[in-house]
Design a protein around this motif. Sequence first.
Motif, PDB file in Angstrom:
ATOM      1  N   LYS A 112      42.749  40.197  52.509  1.00  0.00           N
ATOM      2  CA  LYS A 112      43.145  41.535  52.969  1.00  0.00           C
ATOM      3  C   LYS A 112      42.432  42.612  52.167  1.00  0.00           C
ATOM      4  O   LYS A 112      42.107  43.673  52.692  1.00  0.00           O
ATOM      5  CB  LYS A 112      44.662  41.698  52.845  1.00  0.00           C
ATOM      6  N   SER A 113      42.185  42.324  50.869  1.00  0.00           N
ATOM      7  CA  SER A 113      41.492  43.303  50.033  1.00  0.00           C
ATOM      8  C   SER A 113      40.081  43.549  50.528  1.00  0.00           C
ATOM      9  O   SER A 113      39.583  44.683  50.511  1.00  0.00           O
ATOM     10  CB  SER A 113      41.463  42.834  48.576  1.00  0.00           C
ATOM     11  N   LEU A 114      39.418  42.496  51.017  1.00  0.00           N
ATOM     12  CA  LEU A 114      38.062  42.684  51.519  1.00  0.00           C
ATOM     13  C   LEU A 114      38.075  43.502  52.808  1.00  0.00           C
ATOM     14  O   LEU A 114      37.209  44.352  53.019  1.00  0.00           O
ATOM     15  CB  LEU A 114      37.382  41.335  51.737  1.00  0.00           C
ATOM     16  N   VAL A 115      39.064  43.254  53.674  1.00  0.00           N
ATOM     17  CA  VAL A 115      39.198  44.098  54.874  1.00  0.00           C
ATOM     18  C   VAL A 115      39.374  45.545  54.463  1.00  0.00           C
ATOM     19  O   VAL A 115      38.804  46.466  55.070  1.00  0.00           O
ATOM     20  CB  VAL A 115      40.378  43.627  55.747  1.00  0.00           C
ATOM     21  N   SER A 116      40.168  45.763  53.408  1.00  0.00           N
ATOM     22  CA  SER A 116      40.378  47.113  52.891  1.00  0.00           C
ATOM     23  C   SER A 116      39.063  47.759  52.494  1.00  0.00           C
ATOM     24  O   SER A 116      38.801  48.925  52.800  1.00  0.00           O
ATOM     25  CB  SER A 116      41.326  47.054  51.683  1.00  0.00           C
ATOM     26  N   LEU A 117      38.189  47.000  51.801  1.00  0.00           N
ATOM     27  CA  LEU A 117      36.893  47.541  51.392  1.00  0.00           C
ATOM     28  C   LEU A 117      36.029  47.891  52.596  1.00  0.00           C
ATOM     29  O   LEU A 117      35.329  48.912  52.609  1.00  0.00           O
ATOM     30  CB  LEU A 117      36.173  46.531  50.497  1.00  0.00           C
ATOM     31  N   VAL A 118      36.061  47.049  53.628  1.00  0.00           N
ATOM     32  CA  VAL A 118      35.286  47.334  54.841  1.00  0.00           C
ATOM     33  C   VAL A 118      35.796  48.601  55.509  1.00  0.00           C
ATOM     34  O   VAL A 118      35.011  49.449  55.963  1.00  0.00           O
ATOM     35  CB  VAL A 118      35.339  46.138  55.804  1.00  0.00           C
ATOM     36  N   LEU A 119      37.116  48.755  55.579  1.00  0.00           N
ATOM     37  CA  LEU A 119      37.693  49.950  56.194  1.00  0.00           C
ATOM     38  C   LEU A 119      37.284  51.222  55.460  1.00  0.00           C
ATOM     39  O   LEU A 119      37.178  52.287  56.063  1.00  0.00           O
ATOM     40  CB  LEU A 119      39.221  49.844  56.221  1.00  0.00           C
ATOM     41  N   VAL A 140      35.671  44.795  39.152  1.00  0.00           N
ATOM     42  CA  VAL A 140      36.847  44.925  40.017  1.00  0.00           C
ATOM     43  C   VAL A 140      36.435  44.854  41.480  1.00  0.00           C
ATOM     44  O   VAL A 140      37.008  44.093  42.278  1.00  0.00           O
ATOM     45  CB  VAL A 140      37.582  46.251  39.738  1.00  0.00           C
ATOM     46  N   ILE A 141      35.426  45.635  41.846  1.00  0.00           N
ATOM     47  CA  ILE A 141      34.991  45.685  43.241  1.00  0.00           C
ATOM     48  C   ILE A 141      34.435  44.328  43.679  1.00  0.00           C
ATOM     49  O   ILE A 141      34.706  43.847  44.786  1.00  0.00           O
ATOM     50  CB  ILE A 141      33.942  46.799  43.430  1.00  0.00           C
ATOM     51  N   SER A 142      33.674  43.703  42.795  1.00  0.00           N
ATOM     52  CA  SER A 142      33.117  42.388  43.109  1.00  0.00           C
ATOM     53  C   SER A 142      34.208  41.354  43.316  1.00  0.00           C
ATOM     54  O   SER A 142      34.147  40.525  44.215  1.00  0.00           O
ATOM     55  CB  SER A 142      32.179  41.944  41.978  1.00  0.00           C
ATOM     56  N   ARG A 143      35.247  41.399  42.487  1.00  0.00           N
ATOM     57  CA  ARG A 143      36.329  40.435  42.617  1.00  0.00           C
ATOM     58  C   ARG A 143      37.154  40.690  43.876  1.00  0.00           C
ATOM     59  O   ARG A 143      37.634  39.750  44.520  1.00  0.00           O
ATOM     60  CB  ARG A 143      37.210  40.482  41.374  1.00  0.00           C
ATOM     61  N   LEU A 144      37.324  41.951  44.263  1.00  0.00           N
ATOM     62  CA  LEU A 144      38.029  42.251  45.511  1.00  0.00           C
ATOM     63  C   LEU A 144      37.242  41.742  46.711  1.00  0.00           C
ATOM     64  O   LEU A 144      37.824  41.276  47.697  1.00  0.00           O
ATOM     65  CB  LEU A 144      38.267  43.762  45.631  1.00  0.00           C
ATOM     66  N   ALA A 145      35.919  41.839  46.613  1.00  0.00           N
ATOM     67  CA  ALA A 145      35.086  41.373  47.718  1.00  0.00           C
ATOM     68  C   ALA A 145      35.033  39.851  47.789  1.00  0.00           C
ATOM     69  O   ALA A 145      34.888  39.277  48.868  1.00  0.00           O
ATOM     70  CB  ALA A 145      33.669  41.930  47.573  1.00  0.00           C
ATOM     71  N   ASP A 146      35.174  39.190  46.657  1.00  0.00           N
ATOM     72  CA  ASP A 146      35.104  37.730  46.620  1.00  0.00           C
ATOM     73  C   ASP A 146      36.111  37.205  45.596  1.00  0.00           C
ATOM     74  O   ASP A 146      35.756  36.907  44.448  1.00  0.00           O
ATOM     75  CB  ASP A 146      33.689  37.284  46.251  1.00  0.00           C
ATOM     76  N   PRO A 147      37.385  37.097  45.970  1.00  0.00           N
ATOM     77  CA  PRO A 147      38.430  36.699  45.023  1.00  0.00           C
ATOM     78  C   PRO A 147      38.220  35.321  44.404  1.00  0.00           C
ATOM     79  O   PRO A 147      38.777  35.040  43.342  1.00  0.00           O
ATOM     80  CB  PRO A 147      39.702  36.720  45.882  1.00  0.00           C
ATOM     81  N   LYS A 148      37.439  34.467  45.053  1.00  0.00           N
ATOM     82  CA  LYS A 148      37.291  33.093  44.568  1.00  0.00           C
ATOM     83  C   LYS A 148      36.080  32.885  43.659  1.00  0.00           C
ATOM     84  O   LYS A 148      35.845  31.775  43.194  1.00  0.00           O
ATOM     85  CB  LYS A 148      37.191  32.137  45.760  1.00  0.00           C
TER      86      LYS A 148
END
Length: 335
Positions: free
Chosen positions: A21-28, A303-311
């Motif tokens: 969901k965090s990555l969707v947030s970044l796209v939005l 932070v931004i990198s981890r939100l984009a790729d949590p794994k």
Amino acid sequence: MAAERQRATIYDVAQAAGVSKSLVSLVLRNSPSVSAPRREAVLAAIKELNYRPSQAATALAGGTSQTVGVVIDDYTNLWFVELLRGLQEGLSSAGLRIAVSDRTLNAHVESDPLEGFLSTRVEALVLATEPTPAMRFPSHVPVVVAGNRETQVPGADVTASDDQLGARRAIEHLISLGHQHIGHVGGGGGASRLRRAGYLEAMQAAGLSAQVITTSPQTTEASGYQGTIELLDQAPATTAILAGNDSMAMGALAAARDQGLSVPEDLSVIGYDNSPLSDTHLLRLTTMDSRNRDLGLRVAQQVISRLADPKREAQSVSMEPTLIERGTCAAPRTR
């Protein structure tokens, strides 16, 4: 009449795109940190599901608050000012803002200093303080540690200045000025331990006797004052002091004054962190610059990198400090 199709949610988009969901947030928020394939997958899911985010949904994408929680040591220690400046600058590109909490300020009402942030559903946490046993780190919230800490946070990214190198360079500078009787007044925590190690390493390499006062765990102006009084009492021949940070250096300057010593004629003092107070006209403190603004920018990237790729695998970054020469160091006076 057929039932109206239920409106798609951000959870549906995340599931359809195979992302968080965090990555969707970044796209939005049109963040540039999202890779092209993932962005395309999210946009395709949005189109397929006819997803129409409301203003509130965009602001709270994924049930979060567009906020990164930052936990600091102490509001009175100004080392974090430039850290926060760089952090906010770096996060703004992703539409994120910061909220700051002093670890000790609400300790009397909250057993877990992270609880307030987690209750507001922050997107990530930045820890600019020593972790404590009371802190509970949920697996779904990315954590980045700013600075060297005694306790590691499993799975967290880390960005820190090389404190041991910085202390070593500070002592090498004092030795180059002619000082041989150099003391160190420090406190507790991971950064203090490494700065103490750098001091000892440089003194040993030069064949000089070390004089260390540890005021653990405090690293305040008051502890710097008391530590310097103790050091000068134990080793009156001391001509230079490396303080654990700029706040402690202020205490060292005050102690020198009260002992009838002139700075830098009788006693040279080096601080650490290059905090805003070090460059005031009153102090003009020579100090080691931890490059806290750059550190904040790098933490924001993590932070931004981890939100984009949590794994993705946790990353550790070390930054090289630099010496800032001002007005509190000089060659030792002949006694």
